[in-house]
Design an enzyme around this catalytic site. Structure first.
Site, PDB file in Angstrom:
ATOM      1  N   TYR A 164      46.444  66.512  51.268  1.00  0.00           N
ATOM      2  CA  TYR A 164      46.125  66.072  49.906  1.00  0.00           C
ATOM      3  C   TYR A 164      47.205  66.464  48.902  1.00  0.00           C
ATOM      4  O   TYR A 164      47.439  65.751  47.923  1.00  0.00           O
ATOM      5  CB  TYR A 164      44.735  66.588  49.494  1.00  0.00           C
ATOM      6  CG  TYR A 164      43.649  65.808  50.194  1.00  0.00           C
ATOM      7  CD1 TYR A 164      43.066  66.288  51.355  1.00  0.00           C
ATOM      8  CD2 TYR A 164      43.272  64.540  49.736  1.00  0.00           C
ATOM      9  CE1 TYR A 164      42.115  65.541  52.039  1.00  0.00           C
ATOM     10  CE2 TYR A 164      42.324  63.787  50.410  1.00  0.00           C
ATOM     11  CZ  TYR A 164      41.753  64.285  51.561  1.00  0.00           C
ATOM     12  OH  TYR A 164      40.835  63.536  52.252  1.00  0.00           O
ATOM     13  N   ARG A 199      49.604  63.624  49.113  1.00  0.00           N
ATOM     14  CA  ARG A 199      49.061  62.425  48.454  1.00  0.00           C
ATOM     15  C   ARG A 199      49.033  62.605  46.946  1.00  0.00           C
ATOM     16  O   ARG A 199      49.289  61.669  46.185  1.00  0.00           O
ATOM     17  CB  ARG A 199      47.663  62.125  49.001  1.00  0.00           C
ATOM     18  CG  ARG A 199      47.656  61.660  50.454  1.00  0.00           C
ATOM     19  CD  ARG A 199      46.282  61.262  50.915  1.00  0.00           C
ATOM     20  NE  ARG A 199      45.811  60.094  50.166  1.00  0.00           N
ATOM     21  CZ  ARG A 199      44.522  59.751  50.123  1.00  0.00           C
ATOM     22  NH1 ARG A 199      43.608  60.496  50.735  1.00  0.00           N
ATOM     23  NH2 ARG A 199      44.154  58.685  49.457  1.00  0.00           N
ATOM     24  N   VAL A 252      41.492  57.577  45.015  1.00  0.00           N
ATOM     25  CA  VAL A 252      41.499  58.934  44.441  1.00  0.00           C
ATOM     26  C   VAL A 252      42.761  59.158  43.601  1.00  0.00           C
ATOM     27  O   VAL A 252      42.964  60.251  43.076  1.00  0.00           O
ATOM     28  CB  VAL A 252      41.381  59.992  45.568  1.00  0.00           C
ATOM     29  CG1 VAL A 252      39.995  59.922  46.204  1.00  0.00           C
ATOM     30  CG2 VAL A 252      42.462  59.837  46.632  1.00  0.00           C
ATOM     31  N   HIS A 287      34.825  58.116  45.258  1.00  0.00           N
ATOM     32  CA  HIS A 287      35.347  59.003  46.308  1.00  0.00           C
ATOM     33  C   HIS A 287      36.091  60.194  45.726  1.00  0.00           C
ATOM     34  O   HIS A 287      36.859  60.852  46.423  1.00  0.00           O
ATOM     35  CB  HIS A 287      36.268  58.225  47.263  1.00  0.00           C
ATOM     36  CG  HIS A 287      35.511  57.248  48.130  1.00  0.00           C
ATOM     37  ND1 HIS A 287      36.141  56.241  48.827  1.00  0.00           N
ATOM     38  CD2 HIS A 287      34.193  57.103  48.388  1.00  0.00           C
ATOM     39  CE1 HIS A 287      35.235  55.540  49.487  1.00  0.00           C
ATOM     40  NE2 HIS A 287      34.039  56.035  49.230  1.00  0.00           N
ATOM     41  N   CYS A 297      35.076  73.975  43.811  1.00  0.00           N
ATOM     42  CA  CYS A 297      34.752  75.184  44.581  1.00  0.00           C
ATOM     43  C   CYS A 297      33.600  74.845  45.525  1.00  0.00           C
ATOM     44  O   CYS A 297      32.539  74.394  45.064  1.00  0.00           O
ATOM     45  CB  CYS A 297      34.321  76.307  43.646  1.00  0.00           C
ATOM     46  SG  CYS A 297      33.779  77.795  44.519  1.00  0.00           S
ATOM     47  N   CYS A 320      38.506  80.423  43.199  1.00  0.00           N
ATOM     48  CA  CYS A 320      37.791  79.624  42.207  1.00  0.00           C
ATOM     49  C   CYS A 320      37.865  80.309  40.845  1.00  0.00           C
ATOM     50  O   CYS A 320      37.594  81.514  40.742  1.00  0.00           O
ATOM     51  CB  CYS A 320      36.320  79.488  42.631  1.00  0.00           C
ATOM     52  SG  CYS A 320      35.264  78.828  41.335  1.00  0.00           S
ATOM     53  N   THR A 325      40.199  45.891  49.023  1.00  0.00           N
ATOM     54  CA  THR A 325      39.466  46.788  49.916  1.00  0.00           C
ATOM     55  C   THR A 325      39.099  46.030  51.191  1.00  0.00           C
ATOM     56  O   THR A 325      38.743  44.856  51.159  1.00  0.00           O
ATOM     57  CB  THR A 325      38.202  47.374  49.239  1.00  0.00           C
ATOM     58  OG1 THR A 325      37.537  48.246  50.170  1.00  0.00           O
ATOM     59  CG2 THR A 325      37.255  46.300  48.754  1.00  0.00           C
ATOM     60  N   ALA A 366      47.815  41.754  44.847  1.00  0.00           N
ATOM     61  CA  ALA A 366      47.003  42.013  43.652  1.00  0.00           C
ATOM     62  C   ALA A 366      47.827  41.959  42.363  1.00  0.00           C
ATOM     63  O   ALA A 366      47.335  41.510  41.324  1.00  0.00           O
ATOM     64  CB  ALA A 366      46.341  43.388  43.787  1.00  0.00           C
TER      65      ALA A 366
HETATM   66  N1  APR Z   1      47.150  43.210  47.231  1.00  0.00           N
HETATM   67  C1  APR Z   1      45.843  42.995  47.554  1.00  0.00           C
HETATM   68  N2  APR Z   1      45.244  43.546  48.632  1.00  0.00           N
HETATM   69  C2  APR Z   1      46.007  44.344  49.417  1.00  0.00           C
HETATM   70  C3  APR Z   1      47.362  44.618  49.145  1.00  0.00           C
HETATM   71  C4  APR Z   1      47.926  44.012  47.994  1.00  0.00           C
HETATM   72  N3  APR Z   1      49.208  44.206  47.657  1.00  0.00           N
HETATM   73  N4  APR Z   1      47.841  45.436  50.123  1.00  0.00           N
HETATM   74  C5  APR Z   1      46.802  45.674  50.962  1.00  0.00           C
HETATM   75  N5  APR Z   1      45.713  45.010  50.547  1.00  0.00           N
HETATM   76  C6  APR Z   1      44.380  45.008  51.150  1.00  0.00           C
HETATM   77  C7  APR Z   1      44.376  44.968  52.658  1.00  0.00           C
HETATM   78  O1  APR Z   1      44.379  43.614  53.122  1.00  0.00           O
HETATM   79  C8  APR Z   1      43.039  45.673  52.977  1.00  0.00           C
HETATM   80  O2  APR Z   1      41.972  44.730  53.003  1.00  0.00           O
HETATM   81  O3  APR Z   1      43.779  46.245  50.792  1.00  0.00           O
HETATM   82  C9  APR Z   1      42.846  46.624  51.806  1.00  0.00           C
HETATM   83  C10 APR Z   1      43.090  48.085  52.161  1.00  0.00           C
HETATM   84  O4  APR Z   1      42.087  48.449  53.067  1.00  0.00           O
HETATM   85  P1  APR Z   1      41.950  49.980  53.481  1.00  0.00           P
HETATM   86  O5  APR Z   1      43.295  50.520  53.846  1.00  0.00           O
HETATM   87  O6  APR Z   1      40.831  50.062  54.470  1.00  0.00           O
HETATM   88  O7  APR Z   1      41.534  50.734  52.126  1.00  0.00           O
HETATM   89  P2  APR Z   1      40.106  50.787  51.450  1.00  0.00           P
HETATM   90  O8  APR Z   1      39.330  49.533  51.697  1.00  0.00           O
HETATM   91  O9  APR Z   1      40.317  51.211  50.054  1.00  0.00           O
HETATM   92  O10 APR Z   1      39.406  52.002  52.256  1.00  0.00           O
HETATM   93  C11 APR Z   1      38.122  52.399  51.823  1.00  0.00           C
HETATM   94  O11 APR Z   1      38.170  54.228  53.393  1.00  0.00           O
HETATM   95  O12 APR Z   1      39.393  55.839  54.407  1.00  0.00           O
HETATM   96  C12 APR Z   1      38.463  55.618  53.435  1.00  0.00           C
HETATM   97  O13 APR Z   1      38.118  56.966  51.550  1.00  0.00           O
HETATM   98  C13 APR Z   1      38.998  56.018  52.090  1.00  0.00           C
HETATM   99  O14 APR Z   1      38.542  54.991  49.956  1.00  0.00           O
HETATM  100  C14 APR Z   1      38.976  54.735  51.294  1.00  0.00           C
HETATM  101  C15 APR Z   1      37.968  53.877  52.041  1.00  0.00           C
END
Ligand code: APR
Length: 232
Positions: free
Chosen positions: A52, A55, A89, A104, A112, A131, A171, A214
């Protein structure tokens, strides 16, 4: 019109922050059981803090992209109508000027695990940190790990059931409860749109799809929602 937006790692991808499940995503480099579960943290807190800390440093060095800026513009223009929920995050929504519900948690808050106090996370966290409230060496990143309850779920649930439009941006729809938000919004009679590089495994749940990066698709989508007016 009440608009609920859910963002995932894809909205920050063009700011240089890795996603999780794309071809070179974080879960292709790290074992999530080791760095994103309470059990992994109990086994090796130093490894989890290192994960973390890296990140947090990457996120602090990143810049909001046009998708973050467009969502902030939408919220500025329609503050009473828009709810922004993020699984991310990082703080790029905030740095673009938007307020987001972080289901998340955040890299930039520490917690803590003895007394549940929270405070702004230092850049580098270690297992020896104590803490500031109870002085016990029990600090952790204030992020939600697999197997833990996401934050603000009651508020999120209420907003979804009141939605007229639900948009999932960047997502993969692989992780619940976020992946089920589209179903709740549909139950509320909302129109649903998936904005992503591709159609995801839950793509069939959405009324429409906007495919593309995006940083290109979200500004156009926001312009259309605001009737094409660029109001700053
Ligand atoms: N524009 C739009 N979409 C995009 C782009 C972009 N430039 N780059 C990647 N993506 C899309 C991918 O096609 C995918 O569907 O973003 C998505 C990323 O998916 P994940 O990596 O699974 O991320 P996310 O959906 O946020 O994961 C959800 O999983 O591991 C846990 O806690 C973590 O919050 C996270 C959760």
């Amino acid at each position: 019109m009440k608009i609920v937006i859910l963002t995932g790692a894809g909205v920050s991808a063009e700011s240089g922050l890795g996603t999780f499940r794309d071809k070179d995503g974080l879960w292709t480099k790290y074992d999530l059981n080791e760095v994103a579960t309470p059990e992994g943290f109990a086994r090796n807190p130093a490894l989890v803090h290192q994960f973390y800390n890296a990140r947090r440093s990457n996120a602090a060095g990143a810049v909001p992209n046009a998708a973050h800026d467009a969502l902030a513009r939408l919220i500025r223009t329609r503050p009473d109508d828009v709810t922004l929920i993020t699984q991310n995050v990082d703080d790029l929504h905030e740095r673009a000027g938007a307020t987001a519900i972080h289901m998340h948690g955040s890299l930039f808050t520490a917690r803590c695990h003895a007394c549940a106090a929270t405070w702004p996370a230092p850049q580098v966290m270690t297992p020896n940190d104590s803490c500031p409230e109870c002085a016990r060496p029990a600090t952790r990143p204030d992020v939600v790990w697999f197997g833990e309850m996401p934050q603000h779920m009651e508020l999120i649930h209420d907003r979804l059931l009141d939605a007229d439009l639900f948009a999932a941006i960047g997502t993969s729809g692989q992780v619940y409860p976020a992946a089920g938000f589209v179903d709740l919004a549909r139950e509320a009679g909302a129109e649903t749109v998936e904005i992503n590089l591709e159609t995801t495994d839950i793509g069939g749940q959405f009324d429409s799809h906007i495919v593309g990066p995006a940083s290109e698709t979200v500004p156009v989508w926001v312009d259309n929602m605001l009737g094409g007016s660029r109001t700053g």
